[in-house]
Design a protein around this motif. Structure first.
Motif, mmCIF file in Angstrom:
data_model
loop_
_atom_site.group_PDB
_atom_site.id
_atom_site.type_symbol
_atom_site.label_atom_id
_atom_site.label_comp_id
_atom_site.label_asym_id
_atom_site.label_seq_id
_atom_site.Cartn_x
_atom_site.Cartn_y
_atom_site.Cartn_z
ATOM 1 N N SER A 120 0.843 -1.202 0.000
ATOM 2 C CA SER A 120 0.000 0.000 0.000
ATOM 3 C C SER A 120 0.872 1.243 0.000
ATOM 4 O O SER A 120 2.064 1.184 0.347
ATOM 5 C CB SER A 120 -0.919 0.021 1.229
ATOM 6 O OG SER A 120 -0.155 0.253 2.395
ATOM 7 N N THR A 121 0.278 2.344 -0.372
ATOM 8 C CA THR A 121 0.981 3.624 -0.340
ATOM 9 C C THR A 121 1.303 3.989 1.101
ATOM 10 O O THR A 121 2.361 4.553 1.389
ATOM 11 C CB THR A 121 0.094 4.715 -0.964
ATOM 12 O OG1 THR A 121 -0.484 4.184 -2.146
ATOM 13 C CG2 THR A 121 0.885 5.947 -1.297
ATOM 14 N N ALA A 122 0.371 3.656 1.986
ATOM 15 C CA ALA A 122 0.600 3.943 3.404
ATOM 16 C C ALA A 122 1.871 3.235 3.871
ATOM 17 O O ALA A 122 2.721 3.843 4.529
ATOM 18 C CB ALA A 122 -0.604 3.497 4.228
ATOM 19 N N HIS A 152 -1.346 14.139 2.916
ATOM 20 C CA HIS A 152 -2.234 13.028 3.294
ATOM 21 C C HIS A 152 -1.733 12.356 4.567
ATOM 22 O O HIS A 152 -0.526 12.278 4.805
ATOM 23 C CB HIS A 152 -2.277 12.024 2.129
ATOM 24 C CG HIS A 152 -3.292 10.947 2.279
ATOM 25 N ND1 HIS A 152 -2.980 9.698 2.759
ATOM 26 C CD2 HIS A 152 -4.623 10.932 2.011
ATOM 27 C CE1 HIS A 152 -4.077 8.942 2.759
ATOM 28 N NE2 HIS A 152 -5.083 9.664 2.315
ATOM 29 N N SER A 154 -1.272 9.464 5.377
ATOM 30 C CA SER A 154 -0.300 8.379 5.217
ATOM 31 C C SER A 154 1.129 8.912 5.211
ATOM 32 O O SER A 154 2.071 8.196 5.553
ATOM 33 C CB SER A 154 -0.582 7.599 3.924
ATOM 34 O OG SER A 154 -0.606 8.466 2.814
ATOM 35 N N ASP A 194 1.191 16.084 -1.578
ATOM 36 C CA ASP A 194 0.334 15.344 -2.504
ATOM 37 C C ASP A 194 0.511 15.909 -3.910
ATOM 38 O O ASP A 194 0.517 17.135 -4.074
ATOM 39 C CB ASP A 194 -1.150 15.504 -2.130
ATOM 40 C CG ASP A 194 -1.503 14.864 -0.790
ATOM 41 O OD1 ASP A 194 -0.779 15.112 0.187
ATOM 42 O OD2 ASP A 194 -2.502 14.137 -0.738
ATOM 43 N N SER A 198 -6.755 15.413 -2.059
ATOM 44 C CA SER A 198 -8.001 14.662 -1.878
ATOM 45 C C SER A 198 -9.242 15.530 -2.073
ATOM 46 O O SER A 198 -10.324 15.015 -2.310
ATOM 47 C CB SER A 198 -8.065 14.032 -0.495
ATOM 48 O OG SER A 198 -6.875 13.388 -0.183
ATOM 49 N N ASP A 222 2.999 12.267 -3.508
ATOM 50 C CA ASP A 222 2.034 11.164 -3.496
ATOM 51 C C ASP A 222 0.973 11.519 -4.534
ATOM 52 O O ASP A 222 0.173 12.435 -4.333
ATOM 53 C CB ASP A 222 1.422 11.022 -2.097
ATOM 54 C CG ASP A 222 0.406 9.882 -2.022
ATOM 55 O OD1 ASP A 222 -0.115 9.461 -3.071
ATOM 56 O OD2 ASP A 222 0.136 9.429 -0.894
ATOM 57 N N SER A 224 -1.457 9.637 -5.758
ATOM 58 C CA SER A 224 -2.451 8.555 -5.747
ATOM 59 C C SER A 224 -3.753 8.883 -6.477
ATOM 60 O O SER A 224 -4.333 8.022 -7.122
ATOM 61 C CB SER A 224 -2.778 8.151 -4.310
ATOM 62 O OG SER A 224 -1.681 7.472 -3.748
ATOM 63 N N HIS A 225 -4.224 10.127 -6.354
ATOM 64 C CA HIS A 225 -5.519 10.443 -6.967
ATOM 65 C C HIS A 225 -5.442 10.630 -8.480
ATOM 66 O O HIS A 225 -6.467 10.691 -9.137
ATOM 67 C CB HIS A 225 -6.135 11.694 -6.323
ATOM 68 C CG HIS A 225 -6.815 11.393 -5.033
ATOM 69 N ND1 HIS A 225 -7.962 10.654 -4.946
ATOM 70 C CD2 HIS A 225 -6.488 11.718 -3.761
ATOM 71 C CE1 HIS A 225 -8.332 10.535 -3.690
ATOM 72 N NE2 HIS A 225 -7.446 11.170 -2.952
ATOM 73 N N THR A 254 -0.907 5.051 -5.473
ATOM 74 C CA THR A 254 -1.623 3.814 -5.186
ATOM 75 C C THR A 254 -2.091 3.150 -6.475
ATOM 76 O O THR A 254 -2.429 3.824 -7.458
ATOM 77 C CB THR A 254 -2.821 4.056 -4.245
ATOM 78 O OG1 THR A 254 -3.323 2.784 -3.807
ATOM 79 C CG2 THR A 254 -3.951 4.817 -4.922
ATOM 80 N N SER A 256 -4.652 1.229 -6.166
ATOM 81 C CA SER A 256 -6.010 0.824 -5.769
ATOM 82 C C SER A 256 -7.076 1.854 -6.141
ATOM 83 O O SER A 256 -8.245 1.590 -5.970
ATOM 84 C CB SER A 256 -6.065 0.545 -4.271
ATOM 85 O OG SER A 256 -6.145 1.752 -3.560
ATOM 86 N N LYS A 257 -6.696 3.021 -6.645
ATOM 87 C CA LYS A 257 -7.713 4.007 -7.051
ATOM 88 C C LYS A 257 -7.950 3.859 -8.552
ATOM 89 O O LYS A 257 -8.511 2.868 -8.986
ATOM 90 C CB LYS A 257 -7.301 5.407 -6.606
ATOM 91 C CG LYS A 257 -7.414 5.540 -5.090
ATOM 92 C CD LYS A 257 -7.223 6.923 -4.540
ATOM 93 C CE LYS A 257 -7.593 6.926 -3.067
ATOM 94 N NZ LYS A 257 -6.547 7.482 -2.211
ATOM 95 N N GLY A 263 -2.301 -2.372 -4.017
ATOM 96 C CA GLY A 263 -0.881 -2.131 -3.864
ATOM 97 C C GLY A 263 -0.498 -0.725 -4.284
ATOM 98 O O GLY A 263 -1.364 0.133 -4.492
#
Ligand SMILES: *Cc1c(COP(=O)(O)O)cnc(C)c1O
Length: 434
Positions: A120-122, A152, A154, A194, A198, A222, A224-225, A254, A256-257, A263
């Protein structure tokens, strides 16, 4: 009676009294009103709850709907069969099957970077940031760690462990002047931020690249989005905006988005191959905890294949037009941004009731309100996706407007297009009882 000691916490970087005190009020209120704690089965994009309610989830971050793509599901199943083990539980630095190597090679080619995976990113940020803080990832100099105030959780959670390795400060959101000051004062600085926020908005990648060139600033992004949803081959916002592509830029994103698997990918440029070993051995959970499992890898490999085809461009295009359709109907501060998240303004007093009304109409949107956001910024969070139909978006927007949202300036006046919206809300509604 013994005289036992009471502990006074330092609370330099975290404070659970405050976090739980504030957060629990928010969650309890949401839960009591039935806009949190929802359980249902997902079938063809519609949730069915045990009490017979049906709704479309408008707060899910799978922006391209790749998480339910048949090829991605098949990829997960096939991979588990092919590698024969979900997670061979031993540090990969000792013994590993080729499962992660195959993924990292594929993602490396897709994104044009050295890629290291993590569960995970976390976990990745928890592990990487202290190694950066101690100067072991970077040019060897211990940097001042500057965390953006909106970083974020994380990333923000790594402050105490970074603070044991170097100095840690927080700065205002995208405060470039502060960063420049710090760059003039300290031998080396690392800014933690980020790539895409978010609640909408992007990092000033170009301005940061200038500071990187001038002062050797290290930037930990990060993104992720934005991965998958943005850029050629879904490369994300940061890497679409010419960041410095060498040891001074480290990006995590991430899977997972938008990517629709599970992962995370750590994207590195200009690092020697032994950096991979260092990260695998010493970046916290990457060294001592589980890795991405074979099913997640199979899903990610299949998603990567989709990223290489026209289908990705098509899905990104649908996402853009869904965003544009939403913006043409409901006014938000994020209007006209390429970002897939919208916060529909409400007041602290009305937001829960609005969420309930919209939910009854067959759509889940998540209410955010004081005390988790500042007073005056309450609203319903809406995520647009490629797979939402025009009809679903129109009906959602009609429900939002009925619940108090401000129609967009360009929205059809009530009585003209409005009639059409009202007519469509009754019919074919996923809730069937609106
Ligand atoms: C969602 C999100 C995460 C969490 O990602 P995981 O891979 O599930 O740990 C981390 N950072 C940001 C910015 C996110 O939006």
């Amino acid at each position: 009676m013994s005289e036992r000691k009471t502990i006074t916490p330092a609370h330099r970087y975290r404070n659970n009294d405050r976090l739980i005190g504030i957060g629990n009020t928010f969650w309890n209120t949401s839960y009591e009103h039935g806009v949190a704690g929802i359980v249902g089965d997902l079938e063809d994009g519609v949730f069915h709850t045990p009490d017979g309610h049906e709704f479309v989830n408008f707060t899910v971050c799978s922006y391209l709907d790749l998480d339910t793509h048949p090829k991605v599901i098949d990829g997960a199943v096939a991979s588990l069969r092919r590698f024969g083990v979900l997670d061979h539980c031993i540090p990969r630095t000792r013994v590993q099957t080729p499962v992660l190597l195959e993924l990292e090679e594929s993602l490396g080619e897709l994104f044009g970077a050295m890629v290291i995976s993590a569960i995970s990113t976390a976990a990745a940020s928890t592990g990487l940031l202290p190694v950066i803080a101690s100067g072991h990832l970077g040019n060897g100099t211990r940097p001042l760690m500057v965390f953006d105030k909106n970083a974020h959780v994380s990333m923000a959670n790594a402050k105490p462990s970074c603070a044991d390795e170097t100095e840690v400060v927080s700065c205002g959101h995208h405060d470039l002047d502060f960063l420049k000051d710090m760059c003039r004062t300290y031998e080396r600085v690392c800014y933690v931020v980020d790539g895409s926020d978010s609640l909408g908005g992007y990092a000033p990648v170009h301005e940061l690249a200038e500071l990187q060139e001038k002062y050797n600033l290290l930037v930990f992004y990060d993104d992720s989005h934005s991965l998958s949803a943005y850029g050629e081959r879904g490369i994300g916002y940061v890497r679409s905006h010419s960041p410095v592509l060498d040891e001074r830029t480290i990006t995590v994103a991430t899977l997972s988005k938008g990517f629709g698997a599970g992962g995370t990918a750590i994207l590195l440029d200009g690092y020697p191959e032994q950096t991979r070993r260092l990260i695998e051995r010493f970046a916290g959970p990457l060294g001592y905890s589980q890795k991405m499992n074979a099913a997640a890898v199979g899903a990610a490999l299949a998603s990567a294949e989709i990223h290489r085809t026209e289908e990705l461009t098509l899905l990104q295009g649908r996402l853009r037009s869904n965003i544009a359709l939403f913006d043409s109907l409901v006014a938000t501060e994020q209007s006209d941004s390429t970002y897939p998240i919208r916060v529909v303004p409400m007041t602290d007093e009305t937001v829960i009731d609005a969420a309930k009304q919209v939910f009854a109409a067959g759509f889940y949107t998540s209410p955010v309100f004081f005390p988790i956001v500042a007073r005056g910024t309450a609203g319903l969070r809406v995520m647009l996706r490629a797979g939402q139909s025009e009809e679903q978006i129109r009906r959602l927007c009609a429900a939002l407007v009925r619940a108090g949202a401000r129609p967009a300036a360009a929205a059809p006046a009530p009585g003209i297009g409005g009639e059409h919206l009202a007519a469509t809300t009754g019919e074919g509604a996923p809730d069937g009882h609106a």
